[in-house]
Design an enzyme around this catalytic site. Sequence first.
Site, PDB file in Angstrom:
ATOM      1  CD1 TRP A 200      -2.807   1.599   0.607  1.00 45.88           C
ATOM      2  CD2 TRP A 200      -1.398   2.413   2.155  1.00 45.88           C
ATOM      3  NE1 TRP A 200      -3.217   2.870   0.921  1.00 45.88           N
ATOM      4  CE2 TRP A 200      -2.370   3.398   1.882  1.00 45.88           C
ATOM      5  CE3 TRP A 200      -0.412   2.698   3.084  1.00 45.88           C
ATOM      6  CZ2 TRP A 200      -2.390   4.641   2.505  1.00 45.88           C
ATOM      7  CZ3 TRP A 200      -0.415   3.946   3.712  1.00 45.88           C
ATOM      8  CH2 TRP A 200      -1.411   4.892   3.425  1.00 45.88           C
ATOM      9  CE  LYS A 477     -11.227   6.899  -5.150  1.00 42.96           C
ATOM     10  NZ  LYS A 477     -10.672   7.966  -4.322  1.00 42.96           N
ATOM     11  CG  ASP A 479     -11.972   2.610  -2.565  1.00 46.02           C
ATOM     12  OD1 ASP A 479     -11.044   1.830  -2.798  1.00 46.02           O
ATOM     13  OD2 ASP A 479     -11.868   3.594  -1.812  1.00 46.02           O
ATOM     14  CG  ASP A 549      -5.064   5.398  -0.957  1.00 44.94           C
ATOM     15  OD1 ASP A 549      -5.798   5.857  -1.846  1.00 44.94           O
ATOM     16  OD2 ASP A 549      -5.471   4.608  -0.078  1.00 44.94           O
TER      17      ASP A 549
HETATM   18  C1  DGJ Z   1      -9.232   4.363  -0.408  1.00 47.79           C
HETATM   19  C2  DGJ Z   1      -9.044   5.166  -1.648  1.00 47.79           C
HETATM   20  O1  DGJ Z   1      -7.868   4.798  -2.290  1.00 47.79           O
HETATM   21  C3  DGJ Z   1      -9.067   6.651  -1.302  1.00 47.79           C
HETATM   22  O2  DGJ Z   1      -8.812   7.422  -2.430  1.00 47.79           O
HETATM   23  C4  DGJ Z   1     -10.404   6.984  -0.695  1.00 47.79           C
HETATM   24  O3  DGJ Z   1     -11.403   6.810  -1.654  1.00 47.79           O
HETATM   25  C5  DGJ Z   1     -10.654   6.105   0.509  1.00 47.79           C
HETATM   26  N1  DGJ Z   1     -10.487   4.710   0.226  1.00 47.79           N
HETATM   27  C6  DGJ Z   1     -12.029   6.335   1.046  1.00 47.79           C
HETATM   28  O4  DGJ Z   1     -12.347   5.483   2.053  1.00 47.79           O
END
Ligand code: DGJ
Length: 744
Positions: A200, A477, A479, A549
Amino acid sequence: MPIHFNETTKEFHLQNDGLSYIFTIIKNRQLGHLYFGKRIHHRESFQHLFKTQARAGMSNVYEGDLEFSLDIIKQEYPAYGTGDYREPAFHLLQEDGSRTTQFEYISHEIINGKPGLIGLPATYTEEDEEASTLIVTLKDTLIEAEIELLYTVYETRNVITRSVRFLNKGEQRLQLTRSLSANVDMFDADFEMLQLSGSWSRERHVKSRELISGIQSISSTRGTSSTQQNPFLVLKRKSADEHQGEVFGFNLVYSGNFLAQVEVDHYDTARVSMGINPFDFNWLLGPGEVFQAPEVVMVYSSEGLNGMSQEFHSLYRERLVRGYWRDKERPVLVNNWEATYFDFNEEKLLNIAKESKELGIELFVLDDGWFGKRDDDTTSLGDWYADRTKLPNGIEGISRKITDLGMKFGLWFEPEMVNKQSDLYEQHPDWIIQVKGRNNSHGRNQYVLDFSRKEVVDNLYKQMAAVLSSSPISYVKWDMNRYMTEVGSLALPAERQSEVAHRYILGVYDLYERLTSEFPYVLFESCASGGARFDPGMLYYAPQTWTSDDTDAIERLKIQYGTSMAYPLSSMGAHVSDIPNHQVQRLTGLEMRGDVSLFGMFGYELDITKMSREEKEEVKQQVSVYKENRRLIQNGTFYRLLSPFDENGNYVSWMVVSNDQKEALVGYYKILAEPNPGFKKLLLKGLDRNKEYAIEGRQWSYFGDELMNAGLMLDNEYSGSTKPQEEKLGDFRSRIYKLKEIDK
Ligand code: DGJ
């Protein structure tokens, strides 16, 4: 015709202008591999490329024949248990306990174009003339089972794709415990293996090692393709580099558990295998059933790593990504996540949107926290209706107010997850991936929904479709923030429990397929805690992926550089964020942050309302530069010039050249300042040697051949001059050079 079949010698030759791939039916009617590499002339026979020989210690197939041994023969889809001791491509358990099979060639077919894969994403053709496909059928008559091997060769791309189907035409209940998608037995092992590894926040770092005897592999058992390893593997000659030399790239079009490995055997040949991870996989193939294995994309390049990447990039841009957004310019966005996290209300969001609009930003994305009662990450996943305390007018209200400003509106979902504190979990506690009687581990307080069950996928489809059809939403988006644990489904019988991870991915693809067909104008961006599912499978449905991220510009140099090995700029979400950076607390200038994000699908991830007037002016400028160049960035040919992974990775550079070679954009980045260094220049790539280019901000113009050979001399502020441009001194500095052909 790019596929030749020679009746007499029983040879197949897949050929285009760049590559040849040759194999043959061998004595035991299995398939022997002869050649994969640069294009060679077709000829009446390639039998001289087939080698076998009597050697001590070998097991032989036929009595009286000491030569024919699968131990030494290169093969296309090797089986277990008949004298080949390398790892096989498949493993089939039969009712009597036997794992020995005898699949023999029975027929083949050559067709124009490229058939789709059952339930799985794959590259495609638009015109039949673009590619030809060879389908070879092998049959094991004892168990009445067949294997279909599919090979597609594209006319004008240095690409071959492979996939496999298993068909049970008999009465037995067969168990597939291994069903890889491709096997390539390379002639030698004189290669480096390159992979994209990380974690990560530091996804897809380039790592390489020399092949040595034994197995070297990368894999995922996490339920997604993962950040730890990407389903991508390269074999490169030791003398090859970014710009020259022989390189073979392999990429699996799949988003779940995978295996990619190279086995160097005792004769120094290298067996490349790729497919669904056989670990914890067992597929029950009942009578009449078919199992479809995912696709492997294989690229051959004689022009180094850049040549390989460019083949992947154009294939994925043009023949993997689909739909309305494939060829459309992508909007510049602002996302509220790092600006507000869970703490927002309608007013706060609207203020960000209003100011963003004034700076030229086109799309406002509302991230996590808008639904159920989600004020932190302990609750509400699964309940996809607006939190009226934050958004009194619901999604409909906020989306209309934002579209009334003249912006597009985008929304975050995490469809595959549920919190125990949610209506969905309360109603359906059996809908999570779990093993009866065992603890359920969590990740970020959340549980994975059992997407192997149709009713679960149906429920999520219904909930999401309701939101998407009630409001003007142009972007989603999607996720996915945790890996799988205690992998099991309460809906499947004991004998099918090891199918869950793959069935889950099929469920994810099904939901994507339904939503993208129902809402064809919505741009989907996939995300998994950043880049934990950055793979070609996802790109088939979602043209963009949130790259990481980690939005720190310096970290992004490595992440974006590594990602570009396989994936095009048009697939990489890249946003300018606040400082100190939220992931690493580093301070970098707005210019540096903008210049790194420029080479991706551009946006902002910060609270615009808190910026100074000067900063806003700079943002306005960045947005306008991006818009001027976005076609070039999205569709141009990308070259990596200086690597952050090199021993002295202090200077990083890359560039993108338009397809007509009339313009180019170069990014040059310095990480740490150096005291009084020597002069520096950049050898540019991909320009037309005869064209004369002007460079914005420079007095002179230069011919393409000069820029590519003598190089682009870099400005002195990098090299300790006495009159530097102050703002270019110090750590973390960048320069963008825009080249344009001079109209004569
Ligand atoms: C993980 C994502 O990669 C972030 O950009 C964001 O959307 C968060 N989750 C939100 O919980």
